[in-house]
Design a protein around this motif. Structure first.
Motif, PDB file in Angstrom:
ATOM      1  N   ARG A  64      45.197  49.827  40.987  1.00 50.71           N
ATOM      2  CA  ARG A  64      44.723  49.285  39.717  1.00 50.71           C
ATOM      3  C   ARG A  64      43.291  48.755  39.861  1.00 50.71           C
ATOM      4  O   ARG A  64      42.436  48.983  39.026  1.00 50.71           O
ATOM      5  CB  ARG A  64      45.641  48.160  39.226  1.00 50.71           C
ATOM      6  N   GLN A  65      43.079  48.080  40.993  1.00 54.62           N
ATOM      7  CA  GLN A  65      41.756  47.497  41.219  1.00 54.62           C
ATOM      8  C   GLN A  65      40.695  48.581  41.397  1.00 54.62           C
ATOM      9  O   GLN A  65      39.604  48.491  40.834  1.00 54.62           O
ATOM     10  CB  GLN A  65      41.853  46.613  42.454  1.00 54.62           C
ATOM     11  N   LEU A  66      41.046  49.627  42.152  1.00 55.36           N
ATOM     12  CA  LEU A  66      40.072  50.692  42.391  1.00 55.36           C
ATOM     13  C   LEU A  66      39.721  51.460  41.119  1.00 55.36           C
ATOM     14  O   LEU A  66      38.693  52.116  41.037  1.00 55.36           O
ATOM     15  CB  LEU A  66      40.608  51.666  43.449  1.00 55.36           C
ATOM     16  N   HIS A  67      40.606  51.378  40.153  1.00 53.71           N
ATOM     17  CA  HIS A  67      40.393  52.143  38.929  1.00 53.71           C
ATOM     18  C   HIS A  67      39.890  51.254  37.789  1.00 53.71           C
ATOM     19  O   HIS A  67      39.707  51.724  36.662  1.00 53.71           O
ATOM     20  CB  HIS A  67      41.729  52.802  38.537  1.00 53.71           C
ATOM     21  N   ALA A  68      39.647  49.964  38.099  1.00 46.24           N
ATOM     22  CA  ALA A  68      39.373  48.997  37.036  1.00 46.24           C
ATOM     23  C   ALA A  68      38.148  49.376  36.207  1.00 46.24           C
ATOM     24  O   ALA A  68      38.164  49.271  34.977  1.00 46.24           O
ATOM     25  CB  ALA A  68      39.207  47.611  37.639  1.00 46.24           C
ATOM     26  N   THR A  69      37.088  49.845  36.872  1.00 51.36           N
ATOM     27  CA  THR A  69      35.866  50.133  36.119  1.00 51.36           C
ATOM     28  C   THR A  69      36.090  51.269  35.128  1.00 51.36           C
ATOM     29  O   THR A  69      35.803  51.136  33.940  1.00 51.36           O
ATOM     30  CB  THR A  69      34.726  50.507  37.093  1.00 51.36           C
ATOM     31  N   ILE A  70      36.608  52.378  35.628  1.00 48.50           N
ATOM     32  CA  ILE A  70      36.847  53.524  34.737  1.00 48.50           C
ATOM     33  C   ILE A  70      37.780  53.098  33.604  1.00 48.50           C
ATOM     34  O   ILE A  70      37.540  53.401  32.437  1.00 48.50           O
ATOM     35  CB  ILE A  70      37.489  54.697  35.523  1.00 48.50           C
ATOM     36  N   HIS A  71      38.820  52.363  33.951  1.00 47.69           N
ATOM     37  CA  HIS A  71      39.774  52.019  32.893  1.00 47.69           C
ATOM     38  C   HIS A  71      39.170  51.076  31.859  1.00 47.69           C
ATOM     39  O   HIS A  71      39.558  51.112  30.688  1.00 47.69           O
ATOM     40  CB  HIS A  71      41.066  51.442  33.469  1.00 47.69           C
ATOM     41  N   SER A  72      38.230  50.258  32.291  1.00 55.48           N
ATOM     42  CA  SER A  72      37.625  49.343  31.309  1.00 55.48           C
ATOM     43  C   SER A  72      36.957  50.131  30.180  1.00 55.48           C
ATOM     44  O   SER A  72      36.822  49.642  29.070  1.00 55.48           O
ATOM     45  CB  SER A  72      36.632  48.403  31.985  1.00 55.48           C
TER      46      SER A  72
END
Ligand SMILES: [Zn+2]
Ligand SMILES: [Zn+2]
Ligand SMILES: [Zn+2]
Ligand SMILES: [Zn+2]
Length: 756
Positions: free
Chosen positions: A291-299
């Motif tokens: 979740r953390q590694l994907h946080a930027t894209i998901h934002s």
């Protein structure tokens, strides 16, 4: 209120994209030069659509639903019996499943969310999923777990850290418990864990560092650039069958069919999915780390998921992912650019050079071919409107533009970025139409897309260990992601591919499907291959989507469909004739598999004597299939299957299809009725027939083959089928073609029940 379709229809009436196609940027510019009144209406339509799609959350309803599910979970958790292990295991998983539903349902009702995580952590720990239990405790603490109960979770984390063999984490949690007032039982636990920590430190267990190193790349292949042939891939040396040729780490994929898989690593099975609380249960991760590694894209995507925009946009969703991932990486190439045209020129200057396999994936992707210039006007309009919609979305609903306006790019105006962003999404969409790949994976049969395999209570006896006789529940493969693989995309098409692709989340490996001689071209297949489709069908698809005519060596043969017809040979029913024939192409049929069509009024006639075939044997078989729980009729069913040999030759596709139905029906019946050794003997030989047929049609390392092998492995596990050590070994070796998470389960099953 207009939906997407009406909005696009109205908008397409306002614009005019006809004329000579130049490139993506020039196409997008046409949207921005409309007369003022049309322009205003066009933009209003986009804004209205985004507004109409909003799906606000009702926190109270979420909280109530979540609480109800959690309390259900508590009830099931408490009902577990200490004496009956199987029952206890089933209750634990059923509780985990309900807690998971509670976590999903809570959305951003954080009080309930934290309680859901805390309870699931407890059940996961009891079951033995320590890493996930550890994560759940952390997630509960993150989302505001009540202060006065926090020591319980920290104690649980310490316990899980011990089980995970992580001395550093264990020490950290023990020290944060030190100053707290604890009751007798907690003090005891604390003492025990301190002892464990000492033991761990004494044995000096070094944390295994997962090697970040990339495997040294074998250079089995080279890329050639050649004017008329374009780019293509050649074997540099002889590549033996089964050897890995190359491996590619995908940076961008999106889940398809709304399946809840980890958005970062594409893990499919999952026992402790962690959702984003803000987008209505549509996005999950396998771990907090993912979740953390994907946080930027998901934002940048969260708001779009919240209004369910992305599932309507097909290939443009993956195009958006490419933009979000690659554009920030390309910014440094845009120094000194003042406007959209200059940015576009800089980006395009990265393409068209001799191909460098060491180029970053962003550049490789910009380089992929596209046929937007040959697209139909409707197609071009549709993709252009999708790109525009996503650009407006990014501007209105996210802070993606802030990332772009940095350093020397600060002075580029938003208007220029509007053009570039929409143009890049359009470019990627056009490229993905011809270069996008879809990845498959094994999943449990009839598992709904919002359920999780590892949480199905009836399947598991312990973490990653299936119960005896349950491997065949994993006999289904499904498409799970659309994925960007620019390197694999360099392979040209042939109707019989020279590679077999293994998808393991984002890691994609390609093996030689047959021996490839030095200097030979390495081919992928963009359609169904020549054993599984008719040549005119493939040609139509290749022309329609990829805009070329195939002239591979299979297509140049006089009898182009001989590989396909091998699986469609009938014997004429008329006693005077009894000749072998392949049906002439059937009216309104794309292939010879008439039994897959809903309309079964198909007339097949013998191409020798011209007489219509009655196929009474087919109807008889289907009738018996309905009654396979009755022993007598089941025996007749086996006979009817044998009888097919009179009419369907070799590995006839219909016979393989009926074998599949028979096997599935008998395994389903087995749950209610007793099968005897005769049944098992019959089933064994039918499964072996099916496997040999699939091997001939799709290869014995295809996912199709391995998924059906599960039936035979279950018979072996039940001691109802004997086979030679050599055969066992070759079955075991097919597991290498599974993704890591699935392979682990197959290997456990093999060790538990087959070769103990
Ligand atoms: Zn993951
Ligand atoms: Zn979200
Ligand atoms: Zn061909
Ligand atoms: Zn005939």
């Amino acid at each position: 209120m207009f939906g997407l379709a009406e909005t696009f229809t109205k908008q397409s009436e306002l614009i005019n994209l006809t004329g000579v196609y130049k490139n993506e940027l020039e196409t997008i510019k046409l949207l921005h030069i409309l007369p003022a009144d049309r322009n205003t209406y066009f933009n209003k339509l986009t804004q209205q659509l985004l507004g109409n799609l909003e799906q606000p959350t009702d926190k109270q309803i979420c909280a109530e639903r979540s609480r109800f599910l959690r309390e259900e979970g508590n009830r099931v958790y408490k009902s577990k019996s200490a004496k009956n292990v199987a029952n206890s295991v089933e209750c634990l998983l059923a509780a985990c499943r309900l807690y998971t539903q509670a976590i999903l349902a809570a959305e951003n009702a954080y009080d309930e969310l934290s309680l859901g995580y805390a309870n699931r952590g407890m059940a996961l720990q009891d079951f033995g999923y320590f890493e996930q239990a550890y994560d759940d405790c952390a997630a509960a603490l993150d989302s505001g777990y009540p202060q006065k109960l926090q020591h319980k979770l920290i104690m649980r984390q310490a316990h899980c850290a011990w089980k995970m063999g992580d001395a550093r984490k264990l020490e950290e949690h023990l020290s944060s418990l030190r100053g707290l007032e604890l009751n007798q039982s907690y003090r005891q636990q604390l003492e025990q864990l301190k002892q464990q920590l000492k033991l761990m430190e004494n044995t000096q267990r070094l944390e295994e560092l997962k090697s970040q190193q990339q495997e040294p790349r074998k250079t089995h292949e080279i890329i050639r650039e050649n004017g008329s042939r374009g780019r293509h891939m050649l074997a540099k040396e002889l590549i033996p069958k089964g050897d890995q040729i190359f491996k590619e780490q995908a940076k961008c994929f999106v889940p398809i069919e709304q399946r809840l898989i980890c958005q970062r690593c594409a893990s499919v099975l999952m026992c402790a999915p962690i959702p984003c609380p803000d987008c209505h249960q549509r996005v999950v991760y396998c771990s907090r780390r993912c979740r953390q590694l994907h946080a930027t894209i998901h934002s940048y995507e969260c708001a779009a998921y919240r209004c369910d925009l992305l599932k309507m946009l097909g290939v443009s969703h993956l195009a958006l992912r490419l933009l979000l991932t690659y554009l920030p990486q390309l910014l440094s190439q845009l120094h000194g650019c003042k406007n959209a045209t200059e940015i576009w020129q800089s980006l395009m200057s990265l393409t068209g050079h001799d191909y460098h396999e060491t180029a970053p994936q962003s550049v490789q992707s910009l380089n992929m071919i596209s046929h937007l210039d040959k697209a139909s006007p409707e197609e071009l309009v549709y993709h252009t409107l999708c790109a525009n919609l996503l650009q407006v979305y990014l501007h209105k609903c996210t802070n993606f533009y802030d990332v772009l306006k940095t350093g020397s790019n600060k002075n580029i105006s938003s208007e220029d970025w509007h053009l570039v962003i929409a143009a890049l999404i359009l470019r990627f969409a056009g490229q993905l139409l011809v270069n996008g790949h879809v990845a498959d994976a094994i999943i449990p049969i009839s598992l709904p897309s919002n359920e999780f395999a590892l949480l199905q209570p009836s399947l598991w006896q312990s973490p990653h260990h299936l119960r005896l006789g349950f491997l065949h529940k994993l006999s289904q493969s499904a498409l799970i992601t659309a994925i960007n693989l620019p390197y694999l995309s360099l392979c040209n098409h042939a109707c019989s591919p020279s590679i077999r692709t293994r998808f393991d989340g984002c890691t994609v490996s390609n093996f030689a499907a047959e021996e490839i001689k030095s200097g030979e071209e390495i081919f992928n297949c963009y359609t169904l291959d020549c054993r599984n489709s008719l040549s005119f069908q493939r040609q139509a698809q290749l022309q329609d989507v990829y805009k070329f005519n195939c002239c591979c060596n299979k297509c140049q043969r006089e009898k182009q469909d001989q590989d396909y017809f091998k699986f469609h040979r009938y014997r004429c029913e008329r006693s005077e004739c009894q000749e072998i024939f392949v049906p002439h192409s059937l009216p309104n049929q794309e292939n010879c598999s008439w039994w897959l069509q809903p309309d079964d009024n198909v007339n097949i006639s013998c191409s020798i004597c011209g007489k219509t075939q009655l196929f009474t044997w087919y109807d008889d078989f289907l009738q018996l299939l309905e009654h396979c729980q009755e022993p007598k009729l089941r025996r007749q069913l086996y006979k009817a299957f044998d009888n097919l040999n009179n009419w369907l030759l070799d590995y006839h596709s219909l016979k393989l299809s009926l074998a599949k139905e028979l096997i599935e029906a008998c395994f389903a019946a087995k749950e209610g009725v007793h099968l005897n050794d005769f049944d098992y003997g019959q089933l064994s030989s039918i499964i072996e027939f099916q496997l040999a047929g699939i091997a001939a049609q799709s290869g014995n390392n295809s996912l199709e083959y391995i998924s059906k092998l599960t039936y035979l492995l279950d018979l072996i596990a039940w001691k109802k089928h004997k086979c030679h050590a050599q055969d066992l070994k070759s079955m075991r070796s097919t597991f290498e073609y599974l993704s890591e998470e699935t392979r682990r389960i197959f290997v456990n099953y093999y060790n538990d029940f087959i070769e103990q």
